[in-house]
Motif scaffolding. Structure first.
Motif, PDB file in Angstrom:
ATOM      1  N   PHE B 498      47.516  42.378  43.446  1.00 47.11           N
ATOM      2  CA  PHE B 498      48.340  41.317  44.042  1.00 47.11           C
ATOM      3  C   PHE B 498      49.027  40.481  42.955  1.00 47.11           C
ATOM      4  N   GLU B 499      48.294  40.173  41.894  1.00 48.91           N
ATOM      5  CA  GLU B 499      48.897  39.391  40.804  1.00 48.91           C
ATOM      6  C   GLU B 499      50.056  40.177  40.184  1.00 48.91           C
ATOM      7  N   LEU B 500      49.849  41.475  40.001  1.00 44.03           N
ATOM      8  CA  LEU B 500      50.903  42.326  39.443  1.00 44.03           C
ATOM      9  C   LEU B 500      52.148  42.314  40.331  1.00 44.03           C
ATOM     10  N   LEU B 501      51.918  42.483  41.615  1.00 42.84           N
ATOM     11  CA  LEU B 501      53.034  42.526  42.569  1.00 42.84           C
ATOM     12  C   LEU B 501      53.827  41.224  42.548  1.00 42.84           C
ATOM     13  N   GLU B 502      53.115  40.123  42.625  1.00 43.00           N
ATOM     14  CA  GLU B 502      53.799  38.840  42.738  1.00 43.00           C
ATOM     15  C   GLU B 502      54.526  38.456  41.450  1.00 43.00           C
ATOM     16  N   SER B 503      54.011  38.911  40.319  1.00 41.35           N
ATOM     17  CA  SER B 503      54.651  38.473  39.070  1.00 41.35           C
ATOM     18  C   SER B 503      55.650  39.480  38.515  1.00 41.35           C
ATOM     19  N   SER B 504      55.548  40.752  38.920  1.00 43.20           N
ATOM     20  CA  SER B 504      56.454  41.743  38.336  1.00 43.20           C
ATOM     21  C   SER B 504      57.202  42.576  39.372  1.00 43.20           C
ATOM     22  N   GLY B 505      56.782  42.509  40.645  1.00 42.70           N
ATOM     23  CA  GLY B 505      57.413  43.327  41.675  1.00 42.70           C
ATOM     24  C   GLY B 505      56.889  44.752  41.731  1.00 42.70           C
ATOM     25  N   ILE B 506      55.899  45.065  40.901  1.00 40.14           N
ATOM     26  CA  ILE B 506      55.359  46.429  40.905  1.00 40.14           C
ATOM     27  C   ILE B 506      54.272  46.553  41.973  1.00 40.14           C
ATOM     28  N   CYS B 507      54.438  47.540  42.859  1.00 41.28           N
ATOM     29  CA  CYS B 507      53.465  47.730  43.948  1.00 41.28           C
ATOM     30  C   CYS B 507      52.615  48.965  43.679  1.00 41.28           C
ATOM     31  N   ILE B 508      51.327  48.739  43.451  1.00 41.64           N
ATOM     32  CA  ILE B 508      50.368  49.830  43.244  1.00 41.64           C
ATOM     33  C   ILE B 508      49.278  49.705  44.317  1.00 41.64           C
ATOM     34  N   VAL B 509      48.343  50.626  44.338  1.00 45.77           N
ATOM     35  CA  VAL B 509      47.259  50.556  45.318  1.00 45.77           C
ATOM     36  C   VAL B 509      45.932  50.379  44.576  1.00 45.77           C
ATOM     37  N   PRO B 510      45.146  49.351  44.928  1.00 45.93           N
ATOM     38  CA  PRO B 510      43.870  49.147  44.236  1.00 45.93           C
ATOM     39  C   PRO B 510      42.915  50.324  44.449  1.00 45.93           C
ATOM     40  N   GLY B 511      42.088  50.568  43.469  1.00 47.20           N
ATOM     41  CA  GLY B 511      41.127  51.657  43.546  1.00 47.20           C
ATOM     42  C   GLY B 511      40.198  51.578  44.742  1.00 47.20           C
ATOM     43  N   SER B 512      39.938  50.373  45.206  1.00 47.98           N
ATOM     44  CA  SER B 512      39.022  50.237  46.348  1.00 47.98           C
ATOM     45  C   SER B 512      39.581  50.918  47.593  1.00 47.98           C
ATOM     46  N   GLY B 513      40.891  51.152  47.647  1.00 45.34           N
ATOM     47  CA  GLY B 513      41.477  51.886  48.772  1.00 45.34           C
ATOM     48  C   GLY B 513      41.155  53.366  48.747  1.00 45.34           C
ATOM     49  N   PHE B 514      40.713  53.864  47.593  1.00 48.94           N
ATOM     50  CA  PHE B 514      40.408  55.293  47.457  1.00 48.94           C
ATOM     51  C   PHE B 514      38.912  55.531  47.280  1.00 48.94           C
ATOM     52  N   GLY B 515      38.211  54.470  46.887  1.00 47.59           N
ATOM     53  CA  GLY B 515      36.800  54.583  46.538  1.00 47.59           C
ATOM     54  C   GLY B 515      36.640  54.755  45.040  1.00 47.59           C
ATOM     55  N   GLN B 516      35.587  54.164  44.488  1.00 46.50           N
ATOM     56  CA  GLN B 516      35.310  54.258  43.052  1.00 46.50           C
ATOM     57  C   GLN B 516      33.839  53.889  42.847  1.00 46.50           C
ATOM     58  N   ARG B 517      33.297  54.260  41.707  1.00 45.47           N
ATOM     59  CA  ARG B 517      31.890  53.931  41.447  1.00 45.47           C
ATOM     60  C   ARG B 517      31.721  52.419  41.443  1.00 45.47           C
ATOM     61  N   PRO B 518      30.658  51.925  42.089  1.00 47.05           N
ATOM     62  CA  PRO B 518      30.438  50.471  42.124  1.00 47.05           C
ATOM     63  C   PRO B 518      30.493  49.877  40.716  1.00 47.05           C
ATOM     64  N   GLY B 519      31.169  48.752  40.603  1.00 50.15           N
ATOM     65  CA  GLY B 519      31.253  48.077  39.311  1.00 50.15           C
ATOM     66  C   GLY B 519      32.412  48.547  38.449  1.00 50.15           C
ATOM     67  N   THR B 520      33.100  49.610  38.878  1.00 52.84           N
ATOM     68  CA  THR B 520      34.298  50.025  38.136  1.00 52.84           C
ATOM     69  C   THR B 520      35.529  49.642  38.954  1.00 52.84           C
ATOM     70  N   TYR B 521      36.647  49.482  38.249  1.00 52.01           N
ATOM     71  CA  TYR B 521      37.894  49.095  38.912  1.00 52.01           C
ATOM     72  C   TYR B 521      39.013  50.002  38.455  1.00 52.01           C
ATOM     73  N   HIS B 522      39.852  50.388  39.400  1.00 54.12           N
ATOM     74  CA  HIS B 522      40.951  51.295  39.123  1.00 54.12           C
ATOM     75  C   HIS B 522      42.174  50.865  39.929  1.00 54.12           C
ATOM     76  N   PHE B 523      43.258  51.550  39.705  1.00 55.32           N
ATOM     77  CA  PHE B 523      44.371  51.513  40.652  1.00 55.32           C
ATOM     78  C   PHE B 523      45.074  52.861  40.614  1.00 55.32           C
ATOM     79  N   ARG B 524      45.849  53.123  41.665  1.00 60.44           N
ATOM     80  CA  ARG B 524      46.674  54.312  41.654  1.00 60.44           C
ATOM     81  C   ARG B 524      48.133  53.898  41.556  1.00 60.44           C
ATOM     82  N   SER B 525      48.834  54.516  40.618  1.00 57.92           N
ATOM     83  CA  SER B 525      50.288  54.351  40.552  1.00 57.92           C
ATOM     84  C   SER B 525      50.901  55.737  40.598  1.00 57.92           C
TER      85      SER B 525
END
Lengths: 553, 553
Positions: B498-525
C-alpha cells in the motif's frame, strides 16, 4: 451399463435394436417421470460400483511406434464413480442427451454411405440458429471484426457508425486491445450501454450500470446466482422453484449444486400460463422438506413458447414477494414475440410500476446474444441485471466472479451490438433493420407454420407459439406404443422421438427431458429450420406420425 | 465494516488514512497468514449479521424524473449474508483484491487532476499482457477476423495460409458459422490440432483428441476438475494439495467449493523447487482431518517463476502415484522459459517416459491462450488434456460441462492459432516468427532486468525469473514497519504494498495473497511493463524502498 457409458461409447448405438437395448438400461437418461430419481441414482451407482476401474485397464494412448506394457496393475484409479462429485452423476441435460448423440452417429453413417430412408438429419433439438441456416447480422460481425483487427478502422469498407462504436469499445479496453482482461463484470462502456438499453426498453425506468454483469451467454449468470443462494438454513437444503416444463439448464444446475428442484406446473390448458394457486401449492408442499429460496420464470417460455400477460407477471411478483423468494427472470427470448396479441413485459418494468413494496423485490434478469434475431450462440455473450440485492450480498456475488477473471471480450462486443444497434439515419441502419426484420418475420412465419401443421396431427394438442423458438405439443401415445416403450424400459415420449429420428432423421427432444404432468407426453421442436426445409420436415413428420399411429393404434 | 463492503464502496478509500482504516478492518483481505481463516470468517459474519438489510434500504435505482417512496419497509431481504453460500464469504482472490481497487481509484483521481507524486499507475499486479502494451500476434487476429467475417476470405489482403486455416475451422462449424454452438468439448478440428501439437511438443508421445476439452481460458477447466473430485469419503472433506506460494485461483476455488486447501511449501532456498519430503509431510499431516484427492503443480511457477527440473517432476509423479492423487499440471506458462539452463518438460512426457506404473497416472494438464507469447487474456481460450481417467468418470466430466453448452468460439479459434501456427515456408511464417520471437526476447530481457535490479535492494532475496511472467522477492521488513502495520491490523507485506502504491503508483500483490512461510514477506510483480516503462518503474521502486527503509529501519 448405463447412459453414462453411452455418452462416450457411441458404438453401442450402432444398430437400432442396440440403441434401444442401451437406452433401456439407461434408466436416468430417459426415465419415466414418475420414478424417483434418487432411488434410480443409488441403484445405478451400486451396479456401477461393482466394477472398479483398475489402474491399467486404460492404457496411455498409444501410437503404433510406441509399445505399451498392457499387463494389469492392481492399483485402482484415484477417481472412481463412488468417490467423485455425486451431483455430477445425478445431473442430466436432455437437450444434448442420447437422442442427440444418436443423431450425430446417424450423420456419420450417412456420410459413410449407409442407406437410410432419409438423406439428412434435421436437428430440431436445440435453439442453434446459425446451425439451421440463419445468417449473422452484418453490423455485429463488422463490429467484432473492427475490434479484433483495429487496423481495419482505416478501411473504407466499413461504415462510420460501426467504426465509431468499435473505437469507443477499444478506448475502454486496457492497452486498447480486446486481448486484455476486462473488469470481472465486463467493460464499463458496454455495461453503460446495457443500462441505457434497459431504460429505453422499459420506457424510462432507471437502470444503474453497476447492476449489470456481462456474462458468457445467460447460462454462467444463472449458474452464479443459483450458486449464490446455496446455503443450508435450519438444516434444510435450498430449493429452487422451476416451471414444469422447464429448460434443463435449471434442473442440471440444481442437481449439480445438490439443491432441491421445486416443481410448479404451467397450465397447458390456458396457454402455459402460471397461476398463483399452483405456485402456492408447490411452495407449501415443498417447504416441509426444503427451503425454497428462488423462483425461476422463463418468459417468453422455453420449451413452451408462451408470452406471459402483464396480469400474470403481477401475480408472480406478488407471490415471490409474499414468500420472500429471489426472482430469476429468464428473459432471453424477449425479442422473439410473434403473436400479434402478445407483448413482452419485463419483470423489472412491471415490478416498478406496481410501486411499494413490490418494487424492492430482489430480481435478476438475464439476456443473451444467442437468441433474439442475432442467434450468435457460439460467441457466448450475455448479461444479467441484478436488482435490489443487499449491498453486502452483491459484493459477495461480485467477488465470486472475480476469480473467473472476465467473460470473453467477443461476447462483450456482441452484447454491445445487441444493446446499441444502428439508429435511424446512421449509415448501417437500413441494412441492419432489414436483416433484423427478415429474421424475425421468417421466425414468425415458421412459428405459424409449425403450429398449423402439427395441430392437424391425430392426437396432438398444440398451443400457439407466441414467442421464443419452440413448439411443445402434447401428443397422445396409443396404449400399444406405451407397452412397446415399457418393454424397452423407455419413457413413451422418448420411444416416440427415437422412432421419429430413425425413420425420418428428425431430431427432437422428448418432453420428459423438460418435465411434464404425469401421464402426459410431449416433445420440443425448434422452429429454426429454414422455411423450405421446415416444410419438408413437417411433411416427413406427418408421414411418420400417420405410420406410427397405424402401427400402434 | 469489512473488505466485503470495500469492494463496492470505493469511496471509503478516498484518503490515504481512510484506506488504512478500512483496510485495517478488512481482516480477510490482507490478513496475517498465521491467523486461521475460519475463525476470522465466523467473527466477520457474526459482526455483519448484526446489521440486517431491510427491504427498502436499497431503493430501486431512480432518475430525477421518478419519485420513490423511501419509507422503510419492515420486511428483510430474501438474501442476507447469513443465508447465502458461506463459501462465497470465505473465498478471496488477491490478484484483484483491495490494492487493485485502490489502484483504480487512484487512476480516476489522476484523471480528475488530483496532485500525486506520480502521473500514472503501473499495474504490475496481473499477468495482463496487452494491457501493458504487448502487441497482438497478427496471425491470430487475422484468423479471428476471417472466421468472424468470412466474406474477407476473398480479400487479397489476407495470406493464403490463414485463409486455409479459417476455411478449415468454418467447415467444422454447424452452418459454417462461428455463431453456432460447438460440441461441449469444442470443435473437433481444433481438438485434433491440439492433440497434434501435444505430440510434437512431447517428441511423439501420443495424444488422443478425445482427451482434449477446449475451455474458456485455463480457469474453467481447473474449476471443473476441482468440482469433479468434490466428494465426502468416510465423512472426510476432499483436500487439494497446492503449492505455497500458489496462484489464488486455486485457493479461491477450493474455498468456493468448501474443500480443504492442503498446503505444501516450495523451497525458496533451492529456487522454489519441490521436494518429496515436504509433499509427504503435508499429505500425512492433513490426511488426519481431510481426504487429499489431488495435487496441483504450477510449472513454470506462478507467482514464483521457477522452471521445474525433470528430476523434480519425476519425484512429484512418484509421490502422486504412491499416494493415489489426481495430478493437475498447470502448464500455462510452458512457452515462457527465459533461463538458458532451464527447459520445460511436460508432466505427460515425463510420466510416459517413466513407464509402468507411472504412465497410468491420472493427470490433467492445462494450457491457455492468455499467456505464452500470445497474451490474449480477454478472448478466453484454453484447453485441458485429461489422461488415464476411468471412462465412467470421464463421461461424468463430459456430462457436467454439457449444460454450459460450449466455450466461446473466439477462444477456440485462438487455441487453433496457438497450436497450429504458420510453418516455415508458409506466407505468414516470417511475420509470425518475428513477432513471436520479439515478444519472448523482450520478456526474457525484462526477466533479467527485474531480477538484477531488485537483487540490489537492501534486504531483498530474489530468485531468478526462470520462466512465467513474475518475480516473487522475499523482502525483509524492519521491525518498526511491522509494528506500524500491526497497529493498522494489516499484514506487513500488504502495508508495504500500500505504501508503494500510494507513493509511486506501482501496484503489486502482497505475498500474503499467494501464501508464504510464516514470518517471511514477499510480493509478486509482473515483468510485463514495456522495457522503458519497466526501467522507470524499477527506478521509482528503488527510491521508494530506500525511503521506506530510511523511515522504518
Amino acid at each position: 451399463m448405463s447412459r453414462l457409458l453411452l455418452q462416450n461409447h457411441g458404438a453401442m448405438y450402432r444398430t437400432y435394436t442396440c440403441t434401444y437395448n442401451a437406452a433401456a438400461m439407461s434408466t436416468m437418461a430417459i426415465l419415466p417421470q414418475s420414478t424417483p430419481t434418487q432411488k434410480l441414482t443409488q441403484r445405478l451407482r451400486r451396479s456401477q460400483l461393482e466394477k472398479k476401474c483398475p489402474s491399467s485397464s486404460l492404457p496411455f494412448s498409444t501410437k503404433a511406434s510406441l509399445t505399451i506394457d498392457r499387463k494389469m496393475a492392481t492399483q485402482a484409479k484415484c477417481l472412481q464413480l463412488e468417490n467423485i462429485n455425486p451431483n455430477f452423476i445425478t445431473m442430466e441435460y436432455a437437450v444434448r442427451g442420447p437422442l442427440v448423440i444418436r443423431a450425430g452417429e446417424i450423420e456419420k453413417e450417412l456420410q459413410k454411405g449407409v442407406k437410410k430412408p432419409f438423406d439428412q438429419v434435421i436437428r430440431a433439438n436445440i435453439g442453434d440458429c446459425h446451425a439451421m441456416g440463419q445468417q449473422p447480422v452484418t453490423f455485429l460481425r463488422q463490429l467484432l471484426t473492427l475490434t479484433f483487427e483495429p487496423r481495419l478502422l482505416d478501411s473504407p469498407d466499413y461504415p462510420d457508425d460501426v467504426k465509431e462504436r468499435a473505437r469507443l469499445i477499444l478506448s475502454d479496453c486496457h492497452g486498447h486491445s480486446v486481448g486484455s482482461y476486462t473488469d470481472s463484470a465486463g467493460l464499463e462502456v458496454v455495461r453503460r450501454q446495457v443500462a441505457e438499453y434497459i431504460e429505453r426498453r422499459d420506457g424510462g425506468v432507471a437502470s444503474d450500470w453497476q447492476n449489470i454483469y456481462l456474462t458468457g451467454g445467460a447460462s454462467p449468470g444463472i449458474k452464479s446466482i443459483l450458486s449464490l443462494i446455496h446455503c443450508q438454513v435450519n438444516g434444510k437444503t435450498p430449493g429452487v422453484m422451476v416451471p414444469i416444463p422447464q429448460y434443463p439448464l435449471y434442473s442440471a444446475t440444481i442437481a449439480e449444486y445438490g439443491m432441491v428442484k421445486v416443481d410448479y406446473y404451467l397450465d397447458e390448458e390456458s396457454g402455459w400460463s402460471l397461476n398463483r394457486e399452483e405456485l402456492q401449492r408447490s411452495f407449501d408442499e415443498n417447504k416441509k422438506h426444503c427451503n425454497p429460496r428462488a423462483l425461476v420464470v422463463i418468459n417468453p417460455g422455453n420449451p413452451t413458447g408462451q408470452v406471459l400477460t402483464r396480469d400474470n407477471i403481477v401475480e408472480i411478483i406478488k407471490f415471490a414477494h409474499d414468500n420472500q423468494l429471489l426472482l430469476l427472470a429468464d428473459e432471453v427470448y424477449q425479442d422473439n414475440v410473434y403473436d400479434k396479441n402478445s407483448k413482452f413485459y419485463s419483470f423489472k418494468k412491471v415490478m416498478y410500476e406496481m410501486g411499494e413494496p413490490y418494487r424492492n423485490q430482489e430480481l435478476v434478469s438475464f439476456l443473451s446474444t444467442s437468441k433474439g434475431y442475432l442467434g450468435e450462440c457460439g460467441i457466448r455473450g450475455g448479461y444479467m441485471e441484478v436488482l435490489n440485492l443487499c449491498p453486502q450480498v452483491k459484493a459477495m456475488l461480485t467477488k465470486s466472479i472475480t476469480a473467473a477473471l472476465c467473460s470473453t471480450t467477443a461476447g462483450q462486443v456482441a452484447v454491445s451490438a445487441l444493446v446499441n444497434p444502428p439508429k435511424p439515419g446512421e449509415p448501417s441502419y437500413e441494412r441492419f433493420i432489414s436483416e433484423k426484420n427478415a429474421t424475425l418475420s421468417a421466425l414468425k412465419e415458421r412459428a405459424e407454420l409449425v403450429h398449423k401443421t402439427l395441430s392437424g396431427f391425430e392426437g396432438y394438442k398444440v398451443n400457439p407459439v407466441q414467442g421464443a423458438m419452440y413448439v411443445f405439443p402434447q401428443i397422445e401415445i396409443p396404449p400399444k406404443a406405451i407397452a412397446a416403450a415399457k418393454a424397452k424400459n423407455m419413457a413413451p415420449d422418448a420411444f416416440y422421438a427415437f422412432e421419429l429420428l430413425e425413420s425420418s432423421g428428425i431430431c427432437i427432444v422428448p418432453g420428459s427431458g423438460f418435465g411434464q404432468r404425469p401421464g402426459t407426453y410431449h416433445f420440443r421442436s425448434t422452429i429454426l429450420p429454414q422455411t423450405d426445409k421446415l416444410k419438408l420436415m413437417m411433411e416427413k413428420f406427418r408421414v411418420f406420425h400417420a405410420e406410427f399411429m397405424k402401427k400402434y393404434k
